[in-house]
Design a protein around this motif. Structure first.
Motif, PDB file in Angstrom:
ATOM      1  N   LYS A   1      16.366  62.925  12.942  1.00 57.87           N
ATOM      2  CA  LYS A   1      17.479  62.057  13.331  1.00 57.87           C
ATOM      3  C   LYS A   1      17.308  61.457  14.726  1.00 57.87           C
ATOM      4  CE  LYS A   1      19.767  63.126   9.549  1.00 57.87           C
ATOM      5  NZ  LYS A   1      20.036  62.147   8.481  1.00 57.87           N
ATOM      6  N   VAL A   2      16.137  61.623  15.335  1.00 54.41           N
ATOM      7  CA  VAL A   2      15.977  61.219  16.730  1.00 54.41           C
ATOM      8  C   VAL A   2      16.186  59.718  16.921  1.00 54.41           C
ATOM      9  CG1 VAL A   2      13.463  60.888  16.582  1.00 54.41           C
ATOM     10  CG2 VAL A   2      14.515  61.496  18.769  1.00 54.41           C
ATOM     11  N   ARG A   3      15.831  58.920  15.934  1.00 59.56           N
ATOM     12  CA  ARG A   3      16.012  57.466  16.057  1.00 59.56           C
ATOM     13  C   ARG A   3      17.502  57.109  16.136  1.00 59.56           C
ATOM     14  NH1 ARG A   3      12.404  53.010  14.286  1.00 59.56           N
ATOM     15  NH2 ARG A   3      11.016  54.674  13.553  1.00 59.56           N
ATOM     16  N   LEU A   4      18.337  57.859  15.427  1.00 57.68           N
ATOM     17  CA  LEU A   4      19.777  57.612  15.492  1.00 57.68           C
ATOM     18  C   LEU A   4      20.300  57.846  16.904  1.00 57.68           C
ATOM     19  CD1 LEU A   4      21.066  59.229  12.164  1.00 57.68           C
ATOM     20  CD2 LEU A   4      20.745  56.800  12.684  1.00 57.68           C
ATOM     21  N   GLY A   5      19.738  58.845  17.582  1.00 60.17           N
ATOM     22  CA  GLY A   5      20.132  59.095  18.962  1.00 60.17           C
ATOM     23  C   GLY A   5      19.772  57.934  19.869  1.00 60.17           C
ATOM     24  N   ALA A   6      18.587  57.346  19.656  1.00 63.93           N
ATOM     25  CA  ALA A   6      18.169  56.195  20.456  1.00 63.93           C
ATOM     26  C   ALA A   6      19.110  55.016  20.240  1.00 63.93           C
ATOM     27  CB  ALA A   6      16.736  55.808  20.099  1.00 63.93           C
ATOM     28  N   LEU A   7      19.480  54.779  19.004  1.00 65.15           N
ATOM     29  CA  LEU A   7      20.395  53.681  18.705  1.00 65.15           C
ATOM     30  C   LEU A   7      21.784  53.946  19.290  1.00 65.15           C
ATOM     31  CD1 LEU A   7      19.324  53.065  15.004  1.00 65.15           C
ATOM     32  CD2 LEU A   7      18.865  51.568  16.959  1.00 65.15           C
ATOM     33  N   ALA A   8      22.215  55.213  19.255  1.00 65.00           N
ATOM     34  CA  ALA A   8      23.516  55.564  19.830  1.00 65.00           C
ATOM     35  C   ALA A   8      23.522  55.336  21.338  1.00 65.00           C
ATOM     36  CB  ALA A   8      23.855  57.019  19.510  1.00 65.00           C
ATOM     37  N   ASN A   9      22.398  55.627  21.997  1.00 66.63           N
ATOM     38  CA  ASN A   9      22.278  55.355  23.431  1.00 66.63           C
ATOM     39  C   ASN A   9      22.473  53.877  23.727  1.00 66.63           C
ATOM     40  OD1 ASN A   9      21.600  57.560  25.330  1.00 66.63           O
ATOM     41  ND2 ASN A   9      19.978  58.000  23.884  1.00 66.63           N
ATOM     42  N   ARG A  10      21.780  53.026  22.973  1.00 64.77           N
ATOM     43  CA  ARG A  10      21.866  51.586  23.212  1.00 64.77           C
ATOM     44  C   ARG A  10      23.281  51.075  22.968  1.00 64.77           C
ATOM     45  NH1 ARG A  10      19.695  47.380  25.884  1.00 64.77           N
ATOM     46  NH2 ARG A  10      17.994  48.860  26.023  1.00 64.77           N
ATOM     47  N   ASP A  11      23.911  51.551  21.907  1.00 62.42           N
ATOM     48  CA  ASP A  11      25.281  51.118  21.618  1.00 62.42           C
ATOM     49  C   ASP A  11      26.243  51.565  22.714  1.00 62.42           C
ATOM     50  OD1 ASP A  11      24.377  49.964  19.293  1.00 62.42           O
ATOM     51  OD2 ASP A  11      25.041  51.598  17.987  1.00 62.42           O
ATOM     52  N   LEU A  12      26.034  52.779  23.224  1.00 63.02           N
ATOM     53  CA  LEU A  12      26.885  53.283  24.304  1.00 63.02           C
ATOM     54  C   LEU A  12      26.738  52.424  25.547  1.00 63.02           C
ATOM     55  CD1 LEU A  12      26.838  55.204  27.082  1.00 63.02           C
ATOM     56  CD2 LEU A  12      28.787  55.350  25.555  1.00 63.02           C
ATOM     57  N   LEU A  13      25.511  52.037  25.876  1.00 68.98           N
ATOM     58  CA  LEU A  13      25.296  51.166  27.032  1.00 68.98           C
ATOM     59  C   LEU A  13      26.129  49.893  26.901  1.00 68.98           C
ATOM     60  CD1 LEU A  13      22.006  50.246  28.818  1.00 68.98           C
ATOM     61  CD2 LEU A  13      23.457  48.428  27.942  1.00 68.98           C
TER      62      LEU A  13
ATOM     63  N   ILE B   1      31.404  57.049  12.520  1.00 68.57           N
ATOM     64  CA  ILE B   1      30.946  58.033  13.502  1.00 68.57           C
ATOM     65  C   ILE B   1      30.025  59.033  12.812  1.00 68.57           C
ATOM     66  CG2 ILE B   1      31.628  59.729  15.220  1.00 68.57           C
ATOM     67  CD1 ILE B   1      32.588  56.875  15.779  1.00 68.57           C
ATOM     68  N   PRO B   2      28.763  59.086  13.202  1.00 67.11           N
ATOM     69  CA  PRO B   2      27.837  60.026  12.556  1.00 67.11           C
ATOM     70  C   PRO B   2      28.115  61.464  12.982  1.00 67.11           C
ATOM     71  CG  PRO B   2      26.751  58.872  14.346  1.00 67.11           C
ATOM     72  CD  PRO B   2      28.107  58.263  14.221  1.00 67.11           C
ATOM     73  N   ALA B   3      27.542  62.381  12.257  1.00 67.18           N
ATOM     74  CA  ALA B   3      27.664  63.793  12.617  1.00 67.18           C
ATOM     75  C   ALA B   3      27.036  64.022  13.988  1.00 67.18           C
ATOM     76  CB  ALA B   3      26.971  64.656  11.569  1.00 67.18           C
ATOM     77  N   ARG B   4      27.610  64.923  14.756  1.00 68.08           N
ATOM     78  CA  ARG B   4      27.087  65.196  16.096  1.00 68.08           C
ATOM     79  C   ARG B   4      25.639  65.672  16.041  1.00 68.08           C
ATOM     80  NH1 ARG B   4      31.972  67.843  19.751  1.00 68.08           N
ATOM     81  NH2 ARG B   4      33.287  65.972  19.730  1.00 68.08           N
ATOM     82  N   SER B   5      25.292  66.400  14.995  1.00 68.06           N
ATOM     83  CA  SER B   5      23.923  66.898  14.858  1.00 68.06           C
ATOM     84  C   SER B   5      22.938  65.778  14.538  1.00 68.06           C
ATOM     85  CB  SER B   5      23.862  67.966  13.766  1.00 68.06           C
ATOM     86  OG  SER B   5      24.335  67.449  12.532  1.00 68.06           O
ATOM     87  N   ASP B   6      23.459  64.589  14.185  1.00 69.67           N
ATOM     88  CA  ASP B   6      22.589  63.437  13.943  1.00 69.67           C
ATOM     89  C   ASP B   6      22.305  62.665  15.231  1.00 69.67           C
ATOM     90  OD1 ASP B   6      22.512  64.034  11.280  1.00 69.67           O
ATOM     91  OD2 ASP B   6      23.885  62.443  10.642  1.00 69.67           O
ATOM     92  N   ILE B   7      23.105  62.897  16.269  1.00 69.05           N
ATOM     93  CA  ILE B   7      22.984  62.125  17.507  1.00 69.05           C
ATOM     94  C   ILE B   7      22.301  62.937  18.605  1.00 69.05           C
ATOM     95  CG2 ILE B   7      24.256  60.888  19.294  1.00 69.05           C
ATOM     96  CD1 ILE B   7      24.188  59.525  16.557  1.00 69.05           C
ATOM     97  N   ASN B   8      22.823  64.136  18.883  1.00 66.43           N
ATOM     98  CA  ASN B   8      22.223  65.023  19.890  1.00 66.43           C
ATOM     99  C   ASN B   8      22.110  64.365  21.263  1.00 66.43           C
ATOM    100  OD1 ASN B   8      21.598  67.421  18.218  1.00 66.43           O
ATOM    101  ND2 ASN B   8      20.296  65.979  17.109  1.00 66.43           N
ATOM    102  N   VAL B   9      23.129  63.598  21.616  1.00 68.99           N
ATOM    103  CA  VAL B   9      23.162  62.921  22.912  1.00 68.99           C
ATOM    104  C   VAL B   9      24.571  63.025  23.480  1.00 68.99           C
ATOM    105  CG1 VAL B   9      22.953  60.719  24.130  1.00 68.99           C
ATOM    106  CG2 VAL B   9      21.354  61.270  22.289  1.00 68.99           C
ATOM    107  N   TRP B  10      24.692  63.610  24.674  1.00 70.66           N
ATOM    108  CA  TRP B  10      25.968  63.623  25.383  1.00 70.66           C
ATOM    109  C   TRP B  10      26.120  62.328  26.174  1.00 70.66           C
ATOM    110  CZ3 TRP B  10      29.439  66.710  23.755  1.00 70.66           C
ATOM    111  CH2 TRP B  10      29.166  68.035  23.392  1.00 70.66           C
ATOM    112  N   ALA B  11      27.364  61.909  26.370  1.00 68.06           N
ATOM    113  CA  ALA B  11      27.642  60.707  27.153  1.00 68.06           C
ATOM    114  C   ALA B  11      28.928  60.905  27.936  1.00 68.06           C
ATOM    115  CB  ALA B  11      27.770  59.486  26.241  1.00 68.06           C
TER     116      ALA B  11
END
Length: 271
Positions: free
Chosen positions: A48-60, A255-265
């Motif tokens: 799921k690491v790619r989902l975390g990267a996409l979540a980072n960009r969306d958060l920015l 909103i994806p499962a937290r275990s799919d993102i693994n990124v705090w913000a």
């Protein structure tokens, strides 16, 4: 950029780099075979690491929009910029406030090679680029380009998106963040995201720990409490420290499962 041009610029195309790997995960084209191989291997180990990267960009994007449209901030220091892709900080900021000014900082020579895309500012605003390393905040703060572009007597949005987890060691990130914030006035905001193992299975956590011990991971994850500690002395903007996809999600967003993102913000205001 081909291999010959990369070598001429001091870039080793055979050595994976986090910025280019991140670019690959975001669907960009500014990466080499080594970066793609590194990204694919990490994705094999952590699917799921790619989902975390996409979540980072969306958060920015959402945080930048919040700071410009709702808080009124008009200048940003974006460290760990990465390679240009859709919705860079200045594009989002100037969409809502055309007079916004942005200084980008990265330590990858390839980012400098593509910096023209980052410097394509609106007529009313400004963008600039510094090649420097987050590990040396003094060099960033002393750089003449920073002072020529931003007024550090006025509030700044300090963007540390998906970069602090490259600072290895317990307690190693806090003094860097603190030094940067010390140089900024009241009303400045810290926007940060950080990889975490908090939501991983015991097997995933054990695998990650083995990779760290073997020197095969360039990411140093932190727990929620460790990440929250980076905001000590700041006023957290609601909802506080949450997974990246849960910070002010767009209306109707899944909103994806937290275990799919693994990124705090989190976003914090300097009082």
């Amino acid at each position: 950029m081909d291999h010959t041009s990369a070598v001429a610029r001091g870039i080793d195309p055979n050595q994976a780099h986090p910025a280019r790997r991140y670019n690959y995960w975001l669907g960009g084209k500014d990466n080499f075979a080594a970066d793609r191989a590194s990204g694919d291997e990490l994705e094999r180990l952590f699917p799921k690491v790619r989902l975390g990267a996409l979540a980072n960009r969306d958060l920015l994007c959402r945080a930048t929009r919040h700071l410009t449209a709702e808080v009124g901030i008009r200048q940003f220091l974006d460290i760990g910029t990465g390679l240009p892709t859709a919705d860079n900080t200045h594009e989002v900021a100037q969409r809502h406030a055309p007079d916004s000014r942005v200084v980008y900082v990265d330590n990858d020579p390839m980012v400098m090679a593509h910096a023209q895309a980052l410097l394509n500012s609106s007529a009313e605003g400004r963008t600039a680029y510094i090649e420097a390393d987050l590990n040396d905040p003094e060099a960033i703060l002393a750089h003449p380009v920073l002072h020529d572009t931003l007024d550090l007597k006025q509030p700044v949005g300090l963007m540390l998106i998906a970069v602090l987890h490259f600072i290895h060691g317990h307690g190693a990130a806090e003094p860097i963040v603190s030094r940067l914030l010390d140089a900024m006035p009241s009303g400045s905001h810290l926007v940060a995201t950080h990889a975490t193992s908090d939501f991983g299975t015991p097997e995933q956590q054990a695998l990650y720990q083995r990779l760290v011990e073997q020197g095969k991971s360039d990411v140093w994850t932190r727990t929620r409490d460790e990440f929250a500690g980076l905001f000590d002395g700041l006023e957290l903007v609601a909802p506080g420290v949450v997974p990246a996809s849960e910070w002010h999600p767009d209306q109707g967003a899944v909103i994806p499962a937290r275990s799919d993102i693994n990124v705090w913000a989190a976003v914090g205001r300097k009082p």
